[in-house]
Each structure stands twice: as structure tokens, then as C-alpha cells.
Motif scaffolding. Structure first.
Motif, PDB file in Angstrom:
ATOM      1  N   HIS A   1       0.812  -1.357  -0.106  1.00  0.00           N
ATOM      2  CA  HIS A   1       0.080  -0.046   0.157  1.00  0.00           C
ATOM      3  C   HIS A   1       0.800   0.996  -0.052  1.00  0.00           C
ATOM      4  O   HIS A   1       1.847   1.292   0.895  1.00  0.00           O
ATOM      5  CB  HIS A   1      -0.924  -0.016   1.369  1.00  0.00           C
ATOM      6  N   GLY A   2       0.740   2.294  -1.048  1.00  0.00           N
ATOM      7  CA  GLY A   2       1.504   3.585  -0.977  1.00  0.00           C
ATOM      8  C   GLY A   2       1.108   4.239  -2.284  1.00  0.00           C
ATOM      9  O   GLY A   2       0.002   4.227  -2.745  1.00  0.00           O
ATOM     10  N   GLY A   3       1.914   5.360  -2.401  1.00  0.00           N
ATOM     11  CA  GLY A   3       1.777   6.195  -3.299  1.00  0.00           C
ATOM     12  C   GLY A   3       2.408   6.019  -4.575  1.00  0.00           C
ATOM     13  O   GLY A   3       2.753   4.672  -4.739  1.00  0.00           O
ATOM     14  N   ALA A   4       2.592   6.753  -5.501  1.00  0.00           N
ATOM     15  CA  ALA A   4       2.876   6.459  -6.807  1.00  0.00           C
ATOM     16  C   ALA A   4       4.512   5.986  -6.715  1.00  0.00           C
ATOM     17  O   ALA A   4       4.872   5.355  -7.742  1.00  0.00           O
ATOM     18  CB  ALA A   4       2.751   7.853  -7.747  1.00  0.00           C
ATOM     19  N   LEU A   5       5.126   6.420  -5.779  1.00  0.00           N
ATOM     20  CA  LEU A   5       6.658   5.880  -5.579  1.00  0.00           C
ATOM     21  C   LEU A   5       6.527   4.839  -5.197  1.00  0.00           C
ATOM     22  O   LEU A   5       7.701   3.975  -5.111  1.00  0.00           O
ATOM     23  CB  LEU A   5       7.347   6.923  -4.717  1.00  0.00           C
ATOM     24  N   ALA A   6       5.463   3.875  -4.654  1.00  0.00           N
ATOM     25  CA  ALA A   6       5.631   2.471  -4.176  1.00  0.00           C
ATOM     26  C   ALA A   6       6.140   1.579  -5.037  1.00  0.00           C
ATOM     27  O   ALA A   6       7.029   0.792  -4.872  1.00  0.00           O
ATOM     28  CB  ALA A   6       4.166   2.320  -3.623  1.00  0.00           C
ATOM     29  N   PRO A   7       6.109   1.626  -6.436  1.00  0.00           N
ATOM     30  CA  PRO A   7       6.580   0.557  -7.219  1.00  0.00           C
ATOM     31  C   PRO A   7       8.128   0.758  -7.320  1.00  0.00           C
ATOM     32  O   PRO A   7       8.826  -0.494  -7.191  1.00  0.00           O
ATOM     33  CB  PRO A   7       6.214   0.976  -8.523  1.00  0.00           C
ATOM     34  N   LEU A   8       8.595   1.859  -7.060  1.00  0.00           N
ATOM     35  CA  LEU A   8      10.261   2.113  -7.186  1.00  0.00           C
ATOM     36  C   LEU A   8      10.470   1.421  -5.855  1.00  0.00           C
ATOM     37  O   LEU A   8      11.802   1.055  -5.849  1.00  0.00           O
ATOM     38  CB  LEU A   8      10.481   3.711  -7.581  1.00  0.00           C
ATOM     39  N   LEU A   9       9.906   1.750  -4.615  1.00  0.00           N
ATOM     40  CA  LEU A   9      10.326   1.401  -3.356  1.00  0.00           C
ATOM     41  C   LEU A   9      10.355  -0.009  -3.106  1.00  0.00           C
ATOM     42  O   LEU A   9      11.231  -0.436  -2.327  1.00  0.00           O
ATOM     43  CB  LEU A   9       9.674   2.160  -2.289  1.00  0.00           C
ATOM     44  N   VAL A  10       9.581  -0.675  -3.684  1.00  0.00           N
ATOM     45  CA  VAL A  10       9.627  -2.316  -3.575  1.00  0.00           C
ATOM     46  C   VAL A  10      10.245  -3.077  -4.804  1.00  0.00           C
ATOM     47  O   VAL A  10      10.338  -4.437  -4.782  1.00  0.00           O
ATOM     48  CB  VAL A  10       8.234  -2.589  -3.259  1.00  0.00           C
ATOM     49  N   ALA A  11      10.512  -2.327  -5.822  1.00  0.00           N
ATOM     50  CA  ALA A  11      10.821  -3.092  -7.025  1.00  0.00           C
ATOM     51  C   ALA A  11      12.263  -3.995  -6.714  1.00  0.00           C
ATOM     52  O   ALA A  11      12.143  -5.262  -7.186  1.00  0.00           O
ATOM     53  CB  ALA A  11      11.383  -2.170  -8.363  1.00  0.00           C
ATOM     54  N   GLY A  12      13.098  -3.558  -6.104  1.00  0.00           N
ATOM     55  CA  GLY A  12      14.308  -4.218  -5.674  1.00  0.00           C
ATOM     56  C   GLY A  12      14.220  -4.982  -4.353  1.00  0.00           C
ATOM     57  O   GLY A  12      15.248  -5.442  -3.894  1.00  0.00           O
ATOM     58  N   SER A  13      13.098  -5.079  -3.593  1.00  0.00           N
ATOM     59  CA  SER A  13      13.127  -5.551  -2.122  1.00  0.00           C
ATOM     60  C   SER A  13      12.538  -7.019  -2.296  1.00  0.00           C
ATOM     61  O   SER A  13      12.268  -7.788  -3.482  1.00  0.00           O
ATOM     62  CB  SER A  13      11.977  -4.706  -1.345  1.00  0.00           C
TER      63      SER A  13
ATOM     64  N   VAL B   1       8.022   4.460 -16.163  1.00  0.00           N
ATOM     65  CA  VAL B   1       9.081   4.032 -15.214  1.00  0.00           C
ATOM     66  C   VAL B   1       8.427   3.395 -14.200  1.00  0.00           C
ATOM     67  O   VAL B   1       8.785   2.651 -13.695  1.00  0.00           O
ATOM     68  CB  VAL B   1       9.834   5.397 -14.726  1.00  0.00           C
ATOM     69  N   ALA B   2       7.159   3.815 -13.911  1.00  0.00           N
ATOM     70  CA  ALA B   2       6.391   3.304 -12.756  1.00  0.00           C
ATOM     71  C   ALA B   2       5.952   1.878 -12.854  1.00  0.00           C
ATOM     72  O   ALA B   2       6.180   0.862 -12.298  1.00  0.00           O
ATOM     73  CB  ALA B   2       5.213   4.125 -12.329  1.00  0.00           C
ATOM     74  N   ALA B   3       5.544   1.781 -14.466  1.00  0.00           N
ATOM     75  CA  ALA B   3       5.158   0.499 -14.665  1.00  0.00           C
ATOM     76  C   ALA B   3       6.274  -0.486 -15.085  1.00  0.00           C
ATOM     77  O   ALA B   3       6.122  -1.792 -14.670  1.00  0.00           O
ATOM     78  CB  ALA B   3       4.524   0.674 -16.276  1.00  0.00           C
ATOM     79  N   ALA B   4       7.326  -0.068 -15.664  1.00  0.00           N
ATOM     80  CA  ALA B   4       8.635  -0.961 -15.464  1.00  0.00           C
ATOM     81  C   ALA B   4       9.073  -1.384 -14.043  1.00  0.00           C
ATOM     82  O   ALA B   4       9.468  -2.668 -13.728  1.00  0.00           O
ATOM     83  CB  ALA B   4       9.861  -0.168 -16.029  1.00  0.00           C
ATOM     84  N   ALA B   5       8.901  -0.612 -13.145  1.00  0.00           N
ATOM     85  CA  ALA B   5       9.036  -0.994 -11.459  1.00  0.00           C
ATOM     86  C   ALA B   5       8.382  -2.179 -11.321  1.00  0.00           C
ATOM     87  O   ALA B   5       8.298  -2.912 -10.410  1.00  0.00           O
ATOM     88  CB  ALA B   5       9.140   0.197 -10.563  1.00  0.00           C
TER      89      ALA B   5
END
Length: 379
Positions: free
Chosen positions: A83-95, A146-150
Motif C-alpha cells: 500500500h502506498g503512493g505513486a513511488l511505491a513501485p520504485l520502493l519495492v521493485a528491488g526488495s 518508469v512506474a510500470a517498469a518498476a
């Protein structure tokens, strides 16, 4: 067998929009639900586990990747719901999230306010609220591709959002399902009733001028001139601007009632009022949908609000409510006076509001869409 679901969220509180949605999901969607967050302010027995990992909320889970991986290993979820905002995909992509079947709810894609509106409202007020945070600058320039790629890198299997703008930015860029998810409208037997002599105009929310509470106070002398018995009731959650707002409200004398105490039953408070007013100044004053507006409609309280994205996620087109331009006390006063003096209009709004918001944003509707996304994630 019911799935094990771990909700990953920067900050959990049932009193805030995202946290409330997580709580209602756990209550209504079958499964064993747990929470992993940077900070957990309250919890409930509907959750099997709730872990607070610490760290910066703005960038969670960055900086806590190892702790997140260990938490997920311990909870062994079948689905991770981020759950998050538009940056959530970037923040979890490498997790570690990418090691699990996952669903992401993107609650909003905030953008920088127009400079003129920002100057009118006050830069300091915007900075002290959610309107002008560093992440807003980042999401304003974040391209959809970029968000879609993440999201693809994280292996996300379904995306949910209450904000139509999020889904529009991702449309055609992903092969996974995209779902509009309404949330924020409880079902209640309580109903607001008309009052001839001492009608109450209600505002519930944070003591922040970005929410238009100062505009409402400025508008109220005009309301009183047309409806002498009208009273303004402000139920405020303390914020840095509380003293300034209280001082401004004092100019209304005994026409205003202010409370900063915890609200035992917000729906009952709304049902005792005659009109609810949420004259938010910015598209993303709060994360869509504006829950207070949805809650007011659910008890048949006629609403006056502004045409901004977080409110539009509730009202859309054809809502039984009145909207006015932001930061316009004259227009706000006129709309309030209409509802307080036109019994036929008030009755129509009061009668139509519960059904309208239930079909659009009811928690049961949210649960159905979320459960569908979980099924897709496990396919």
C-alpha cells in the motif's frame, strides 16, 4: 484454505485513510492478515501479526530491506499486498516483495499544485501538510512508463487504485489487471435530519488550512446573515495550525463550536449535523478518496465540497452534492445557504447520498475488488 496476506505499508493507523483501508480489507476479505510497516500506531485482533520495522516512512522499505525480508520469511505470506503512493513501485521493485505473489494499491499520484493557488493558500501551510512534501515533487515528474517498469520488475500481479488518474497513467503499459477500488463509505442506519431553527454546518478533519477550514470560517458570516440560527461545528485533529485556526474562528463568537477531543463516533456526529463542508484547496489535500466526504454521504448528510481530485474520487459525476471553486468563500457561503434554505434540495441530497456512495465506494465493494485481485495474484 484461506490465504496468508501480509500488508506492507509505511505507517499503519486505523484513523488514517490507508490504514483504515487495510483494516477494512482484513475484516472483510477471507484470509490470515498481517502487517509489516515502518511504524504501527494501533492494531486489532483482526491481524495475526503486526511488525514495526522502524525507518523513514517517506522511503520505506528502502533502508529496511533486510528487515522486510526477515519479516516476510517469518510470516510466510501467500500474497504480499503493498500500500502506498505513486513511488511505491520504485520502493519495492528491488526488495524481497518480488519473491512473493504481490498486489499493489497505489492510492494517489500527487502532482505539484499550480503556483498561483499555492501562493494563495500559503506555502508554509502546504509544506506542513501532505500537499507539498518531497515525494510530491518526485511523483510530479515520475513518468508512467518508469512506474510500470518498476511494477514489472517487482513481479506485481494486479494493481488497485481509488484514484482514476493512477489507472489512466498505467493504462496500456502493463499486462496485469488494473482495478478501480472504492473505499471509504461505511454502511450505517444513522441518518441526518432537517433542522429549521439551529442548523449545524460540520467540518471534521485535521486542523490544516489546506483543507479549507479557514475558507469555511471566512464564509460563515454570510451564512449567518441568511440563516441567523446557523452554527458551525469544527471537530479538529490537532496540527501546527490549530492555534491560528482557533483564533480565526473566535471572530464568529458563539456561532462556532470547536472540539479537539478524540471523536468517539464520527458517524453519529455527522448524523446530528445538517450540512457537511469540506472545501479542500488542492487535488491531493488528502489521499483519494476523501473519506470524511464519503462518511458524511453514508449517513445522508448533504455535502458542500470543492472540485479537486481527492473529492472527485468520491463524487465523480452526478453526485447528490454541491461543489464550489476552491478558496472561494463567497461561492462556499452561497452553496451552504442553498442547502440550509431549500428543503426540497436538502431532502433530495439526504435521500440519495447513502445509496450513491455505497454503490460507488462501499467497503463491501472494495472487498470484492480486492478479493478478485488476490485471486488473480494466485492464478
Amino acid at each position: 484454505m484461506s490465504p496468508r496476506i501480509t500488508h506492507v505499508i509505511a505507517e499503519f493507523s486505523r484513523r488514517e485513510a490507508m490504514g483504515r483501508t487495510v483494516y477494512e480489507t482484513a475484516t472483510r476479505v477471507p484470509g490470515e492478515h498481517s502487517i509489516v510497516a515502518a511504524h504501527v500506531h494501533d492494531t486489532s485482533d483482526v491481524f495475526a501479526d503486526a511488525l514495526a520495522l522502524g525507518g523513514q516512512m517517506e522511503t520505506f522499505p528502502l533502508g529496511r530491506s533486510d528487515a522486510l525480508a526477515a519479516a516476510l520469511t517469518a510470516q510466510r505470506p501467500d500474497i504480499v499486498h503493498v500500500h502506498g503512493g505513486a513511488l511505491a513501485p520504485l520502493l519495492v521493485a528491488g526488495s524481497a516483495v518480488r519473491d512473493y505473489r504481490s498486489v499493489v494499491t497505489i492510492y494517489a499520484w500527487p502532482r505539484m499544485p499550480h503556483p498561483m493557488r499555492l501562493r494563495q493558500a500559503g506555502v508554509r501551510a502546504a509544506v506542513d501538510s501532505n500537499v507539498l512534501r518531497p515525494r510530491v515533487l518526485a511523483t510530479s515528474v515520475l513518468p508512467g512508463p518508469v512506474a510500470a517498469a518498476a511494477l514489472r520488475r517487482a513481479g506485481v500481479r494486479a494493481v488497485l487504485s481509488p484514484d482514476p488518474r493512477v489507472l489512466a497513467k498505467l493504462a496500456g503499459r502493463l499486462t496485469v489487471p488494473l482495478h478501480r477500488m472504492g473505499s471509504g463509505a461505511p454502511e450505517s442506519a444513522l441518518r441526518a435530519t432537517w433542522a429549521d431553527e439551529v442548523p449545524v454546518v460540520l467540518f471534521v478533519g485535521r486542523a490544516e488550512t489546506v483543507r479549507g477550514v479557514d475558507t469555511l470560517i471566512e464564509a460563515f458570516p454570510r451564512v449567518r446573515a441568511a440563516v441567523p440560527g446557523a452554527r458551525l461545528r469544527l471537530l479538529l485533529l490537532p496540527r501546527p495550525e490549530l492555534d491560528a485556526i482557533t483564533a480565526q474562528a473566535a471572530t464568529l463568537g458563539d456561532a462556532v463550536d470547536i472540539s479537539t477531543e478524540p471523536i468517539a463516533d464520527v458517524l453519529a456526529e455527522m448524523a446530528r449535523a445538517q450540512v457537511g463542508a469540506w472545501p479542500f484547496k488542492f487535488d491531493y489535500t488528502t489521499s483519494p478518496p476523501a473519506m470524511a466526504v464519503a462518511e458524511a454521504l453514508s449517513v445522508g448528510l448533504p455535502v458542500v465540497s470543492t472540485k479537486v481530485a481527492c473529492v472527485d474520487a468520491v463524487l465523480g459525476d452526478g453526485a447528490p452534492a454541491l461543489t464550489v471553486p476552491a478558496q472561494d468563500p463567497v461561492a462556499l457561503a452561497a452553496a451552504l445557504i442553498r442547502l440550509l434554505t431549500d428543503r426540497a434540495l436538502w431532502d433530495r441530497c439526504a435521500a440519495e447520498s447513502p445509496g450513491f456512495v455505497r454503490s460507488r465506494l462501499g467497503w463491501d465493494q472494495m472487498a470484492r475488488v480486492t478479493e478478485q485481485a488476490y485471486t488473480e495474484a494466485q492464478a
